[in-house]
Design a protein around this motif. Structure first.
Motif: not given
Length: 205
Positions: A121-130, A162-165
């Motif tokens: 879990v990426n605590l900065t941008n919220g990306k997660e695979d868990s 997150p994408d560009g938006d």
């Protein structure tokens, strides 16, 4: 079989004896598939004791029917039972739009805090695979259905960066085997089955 099972549930006193929250931003469809075992017959003849166990099956469609009878409403075909990101159980239309909050009748508790986490879990941008393991309870508070079933939920979650938006896609699927015991038609019974939660949402960072 389904219509007979539903008729049984509506006419019998069904009690299940003995909590899940998806992370923020995800509403999930709730599916239940529960078998209720009860002693249908017993007898002794010629020095031989015999018995017959009956089974009543409860699925999400039947649960929605029970909720509708409690509320005095007949829900349309395609109606869903859903759980919000903060564990509110609600009835939704086929598009997932909330019709009514029924968390006073059907309650879900995600007992997180001491869960087991496998993945990242990426605590900065919220990306997660868990994949996460944690206790779950499903509690009913209907006239003909009261009590709780417990189990260990296994939640697979995939959240994009997150994408560009600033938009990220969240996908979650939770499976849980549950069991309990209680009363069926005035006698003791045992319960086992599964809970599934599946959702896909888009959120903005």
């Amino acid at each position: 079989m389904k219509s007979n099972s539903l008729k049984f549930l509506l006419s019998a006193g069904l009690f299940l004896l003995p909590a899940m929250s998806l992370q923020a931003g995800l509403n999930a469809t709730l599916q239940v598939d529960i078998n209720c075992y009860f002693q249908a017959k017993t007898g002794i003849s010629g020095g031989v004791e015999s018995g017959q166990v009956g089974v009543v099956r409860l699925d999400s469609k039947q649960l929605l029917t029970l909720i509708g009878k409690e509320k005095g409403i007949k829900f349309a075909n395609g109606t869903l039972l859903m759980v919000s990101d903060d564990a509110v159980v609600f009835v939704a239309d086929a598009q997932g739009n909330s019709i009514m909050d029924v968390s006073n009748l059907v309650k879900i508790v995600f007992r997180k805090g001491h869960e087991l986490l496998h993945g990242k879990v990426n605590l900065t941008n919220g990306k997660e695979d868990s994949r996460t393991y944690y206790p779950i309870s499903l509690t009913f508070n209907l006239t003909t259905l009261k009590g709780s079933l417990d189990g260990i939920g296994i939640e697979d979650r995939l959240t994009t960066a997150p994408d560009g938006d600033g938009v990220q896609i969240i996908r979650g699927n939770t499976d849980c085997s549950v069991n309990g015991k209680g009363l069926v038609n005035g006698g003791s019974g045992f319960y086992e089955g599964t809970i599934n939660l599946k959702g896909r949402n888009a959120s903005v960072q």
